[in-house]
Design an enzyme around this catalytic site. Structure first.
Site, PDB file in Angstrom:
ATOM      1  N   ASP A  28       4.643 -10.139  -2.901  1.00 33.13           N
ATOM      2  CA  ASP A  28       5.602 -10.966  -2.168  1.00 33.13           C
ATOM      3  C   ASP A  28       6.042 -12.148  -3.023  1.00 33.13           C
ATOM      4  O   ASP A  28       5.231 -13.019  -3.344  1.00 33.13           O
ATOM      5  CB  ASP A  28       4.926 -11.460  -0.877  1.00 33.13           C
ATOM      6  CG  ASP A  28       5.865 -12.252   0.011  1.00 33.13           C
ATOM      7  OD1 ASP A  28       7.059 -12.368  -0.319  1.00 33.13           O
ATOM      8  OD2 ASP A  28       5.401 -12.762   1.056  1.00 33.13           O
ATOM      9  N   ASP A 212      13.801 -11.765  -3.594  1.00 36.18           N
ATOM     10  CA  ASP A 212      12.872 -11.531  -2.489  1.00 36.18           C
ATOM     11  C   ASP A 212      12.341 -10.102  -2.528  1.00 36.18           C
ATOM     12  O   ASP A 212      12.954  -9.186  -1.995  1.00 36.18           O
ATOM     13  CB  ASP A 212      13.593 -11.817  -1.170  1.00 36.18           C
ATOM     14  CG  ASP A 212      12.731 -11.579   0.051  1.00 36.18           C
ATOM     15  OD1 ASP A 212      11.516 -11.397  -0.113  1.00 36.18           O
ATOM     16  OD2 ASP A 212      13.283 -11.571   1.167  1.00 36.18           O
TER      17      ASP A 212
END
Length: 321
Positions: A28, A212
């Site tokens: 992440d 992202d």
């Protein structure tokens, strides 16, 4: 290290504890911390995940510090953790006394049928760590202790041979030069989006953009998304930020970073028919409730090789081999 994509998640395996136990974690770029479901987690969402049990590890140390994590990609949920330090192994690299959050509850959105990995491993800057300044995120620890030869990591995303290369880049995965763009605001991997392009024409220009890896789609402000799809013949707004386009006639699309236009393949942008047998397909650019910020998810990243450098504070892109 190898990784895989499943149901929109990109994740791989790490080992934690002594003796080491294997966990699947989502990589992440919107967070900096490592957390796994802990032994005190009684919520049903913890079922079918591998549980991190510090009592089973001879190298685990309890810091006696409870903490709350609010994921940046889902700020409506809160995850309560007990912070331990333990040995973590990633890609053959061993890190001792690394902070690990043992979650005492998991929200329903982290149930295994919705969230295949066991936990999350963050790769953003230390500024975003919710464990506090006492603890250093995993990649920053690797760099600070000289356990890697380079302060960067390379990412290749695909459905079959995704890869996270820790401590450098994998020259076998890309060709040509790496075009590097400076981070404009340290914390997230935020850089400047020069333009979003349809048919070679810049439709939206000069926007902040966060890279992202935890999101599948590309997200942009509503007004930008409307302008983008307005340049695609036959595109229609079907509500809730989602647009469709004629399945068989998508013009060339792309994003420009560092002055270089990067193509988005029709296969990655096309999320499939809006209903069975429909000639309208759902586009992978989705409207976001934001003034100007874009989130660049895996729909774009699977078209390029991406490099993140934590010391020079740059994001680089290169063409895939």
């Amino acid at each position: 290290m190898g990784s895989q994509a499943e149901e929109g998640f990109w994740f791989g395996e790490i080992e934690v504890g002594t003796p080491p136990k294997t966990y699947r974690v989502q990589f992440d770029s919107l967070s900096s911390d490592l957390f796994l479901p802990g032994p005190s987690c009684k919520s049903s969402a913890c079922h079918d995940h591998n549980i991190y049990n510090p009592r089973g590890s001879s190298t685990a140390q309890d810091t006696h510090r409870p903490f709350h994590i609010q994921p940046e990609n889902n700020p409506e949920i809160t995850i309560r953790c007990e912070i331990y330090v333990d040995t973590v192994i990633i890609g053959g690299l061993t890190v001792t006394t690394q902070a690990v959050g043992a979650a005492v509850d998991y929200p329903g959105s982290l149930a295994s049928d919705e969230f295949p990995p066991d936990g999350v491993l963050g790769f953003a800057f230390p500024k975003l760590s919710q464990f506090g300044s006492r603890f250093t995120p995993l990649f920053s620890t690797l760099v600070a202790r000289g356990l890697v030869t380079s302060p960067e990591f390379g990412v290749k995303l695909s459905q079959s041979d995704s890869q996270l290369f820790v401590g450098g880049v994998n020259s076998d995965s890309y060709r040509g030069d790496i075009i590097r763009t400076p981070v404009t605001e340290v914390g997230f991997w935020q850089i400047s989006l020069d333009s979003a392009n349809v048919n070679g024409n810049p439709i939206v220009s000069h926007r902040p953009a966060i890279i992202d890896t935890s999101s599948f789609a590309i997200h942009g402000p509503s007004r930008d998304v409307q302008r983008f799809y307005s340049a695609i013949p036959g595109a229609q707004d079907i509500g809730q930020g989602i647009w469709t386009f004629p399945c068989g006639s998508l013009p060339p699309l792309g994003l420009t970073f560092g002055g270089y236009p990067w193509a988005i393949s029709p296969e990655s942008f096309n999320l499939g028919p809006k209903s069975e047998g429909s000639s309208s397909c759902i586009g992978a650019l989705v409207a976001l409730d934001s003034d100007d910020l874009w989130l660049i998810g895996n729909v774009f990243l699977q078209n390029v090789y991406t490099v993140f450098n934590i010391e020079t504070k740059e994001v680089g892109e290169a063409n895939l081999k």
